[in-house]
Design a protein around this motif. Structure first.
Motif, PDB file in Angstrom:
ATOM      1  N   HIS A  10       6.789   7.034   5.959  1.00 27.85           N
ATOM      2  CA  HIS A  10       5.819   6.243   5.557  1.00 27.85           C
ATOM      3  C   HIS A  10       4.857   6.363   6.472  1.00 27.85           C
ATOM      4  CE1 HIS A  10       3.977   2.845   3.313  1.00 27.85           C
ATOM      5  NE2 HIS A  10       3.696   2.346   4.600  1.00 27.85           N
ATOM      6  N   ILE A  11       3.413   6.282   6.563  1.00 25.52           N
ATOM      7  CA  ILE A  11       2.637   6.201   7.316  1.00 25.52           C
ATOM      8  C   ILE A  11       1.566   5.045   6.852  1.00 25.52           C
ATOM      9  CG2 ILE A  11       2.397   8.623   7.833  1.00 25.52           C
ATOM     10  CD1 ILE A  11      -0.150   8.823   6.067  1.00 25.52           C
ATOM     11  N   ASP A  12       0.750   4.421   7.694  1.00 24.60           N
ATOM     12  CA  ASP A  12      -0.002   3.352   7.373  1.00 24.60           C
ATOM     13  C   ASP A  12       0.605   2.099   7.240  1.00 24.60           C
ATOM     14  OD1 ASP A  12      -2.071   1.823   6.987  1.00 24.60           O
ATOM     15  OD2 ASP A  12      -3.102   2.782   5.393  1.00 24.60           O
ATOM     16  N   ASP A  53       0.865  -1.204  -0.107  1.00 21.75           N
ATOM     17  CA  ASP A  53      -0.078  -0.008   0.160  1.00 21.75           C
ATOM     18  C   ASP A  53       0.960   1.317   0.085  1.00 21.75           C
ATOM     19  OD1 ASP A  53      -2.411   1.230  -0.269  1.00 21.75           O
ATOM     20  OD2 ASP A  53      -2.990   1.449   1.882  1.00 21.75           O
ATOM     21  N   ARG A  54       1.930   1.246  -0.969  1.00 22.62           N
ATOM     22  CA  ARG A  54       2.968   2.445  -0.920  1.00 22.62           C
ATOM     23  C   ARG A  54       2.570   3.358  -1.956  1.00 22.62           C
ATOM     24  NH1 ARG A  54       7.466  -2.242  -1.673  1.00 22.62           N
ATOM     25  NH2 ARG A  54       5.884  -2.572  -3.682  1.00 22.62           N
ATOM     26  N   HIS A  55       1.395   3.911  -1.958  1.00 15.65           N
ATOM     27  CA  HIS A  55       0.894   4.774  -2.981  1.00 15.65           C
ATOM     28  C   HIS A  55       1.509   6.198  -2.421  1.00 15.65           C
ATOM     29  CE1 HIS A  55      -2.413   5.950  -0.330  1.00 15.65           C
ATOM     30  NE2 HIS A  55      -2.689   4.534  -0.161  1.00 15.65           N
ATOM     31  N   GLN A  59      -4.576   4.280  -7.906  1.00 15.34           N
ATOM     32  CA  GLN A  59      -4.755   5.153  -6.617  1.00 15.34           C
ATOM     33  C   GLN A  59      -5.490   6.498  -7.101  1.00 15.34           C
ATOM     34  OE1 GLN A  59      -5.049   4.392  -3.535  1.00 15.34           O
ATOM     35  NE2 GLN A  59      -4.530   2.348  -4.018  1.00 15.34           N
ATOM     36  N   ASN A  91       0.497   7.488   1.206  1.00 23.54           N
ATOM     37  CA  ASN A  91       1.041   7.043   2.568  1.00 23.54           C
ATOM     38  C   ASN A  91       2.342   7.142   2.592  1.00 23.54           C
ATOM     39  OD1 ASN A  91      -1.529   5.868   3.208  1.00 23.54           O
ATOM     40  ND2 ASN A  91      -0.974   3.952   2.297  1.00 23.54           N
TER      41      ASN A  91
END
Length: 188
Positions: free
Chosen positions: A53-55, A37-39, A180, A42
């Motif tokens: 990086h979050i999430d 989920d490296r869009h 995304q 994030n």
């Protein structure tokens, strides 16, 4: 940041260096722990240029699309825009990124057993989605393989350079960012 700095050029160069250093660390952890989920929604930048990086809801290979994951085969996110911030593939900043990634990998590889033990302990009876209902031994074994403990220094560096090459401008990363953008409006 550069608008309010006494020397905007120096502030920008400092931000570029911070970007390179933090991107190398982020990329290493993304590869070893399979962040997904490296869009772009994030991945944040602070005012000093550090990548944040979050999430962390998708680690050890679990992904928002389940078994269908556009990012699945990409070791870590290294987009054309990230390379552009480093002044291109032939720049000293990109060389620094590669050096930091290689040296960081070697340093982490030396502590592979510690990471394996930590993940093993964390996985026991865990209800975290990355472990719940999954074969923890398989997750741990695959993580250990990514550390390449059987390789010597030269073989490790060659492997790590291949990992970086595989990540540069990955088709899966481009498609995931485009998805995304279409579905969430998150700029690619």
């Amino acid at each position: 940041m550069t608008e309010h700095a006494a020397n905007p050029g120096e502030a920008f160069q400092s931000a570029q260096r911070n970007f390179v250093r933090s991107l190398a660390a982020y990329s290493l952890l993304s590869y070893l722990f399979l962040f997904k989920d490296r869009h772009n929604g994030n991945i944040m930048l602070d005012t000093a240029g550090h990548v944040i990086h979050i999430d962390f809801g998708f680690v050890f290979g679990i992904a928002p699309g389940g078994n269908f994951s556009l990012e699945g085969s990409t070791p870590f996110k290294l987009t054309e825009e990230m390379i552009e911030v480093m002044d291109g593939l032939r720049s000293s900043l990109f060389s620094e990124f590669v050096t930091l990634f290689c040296c960081g990998f070697l340093a982490l590889q030396a502590h592979c057993d510690t990471f394996v033990t930590l993940v093993e302990v964390t996985s026991r009876g865990s209800t975290f989605p990355c472990f719940d209902g999954k074969d923890s031994a398989d997750i741990i074994s695959k993580m250990q393989e990514r550390f390449c403990p059987e390789l010597n220094k030269e073989e490790t560096i060659a492997h790590v350079l291949d990992v970086i090459k595989e990540s540069i401008g990955s088709y899966g990363t481009k498609q995931y960012d485009y998805f995304q953008y279409l579905s969430q409006g998150i700029a690619a």
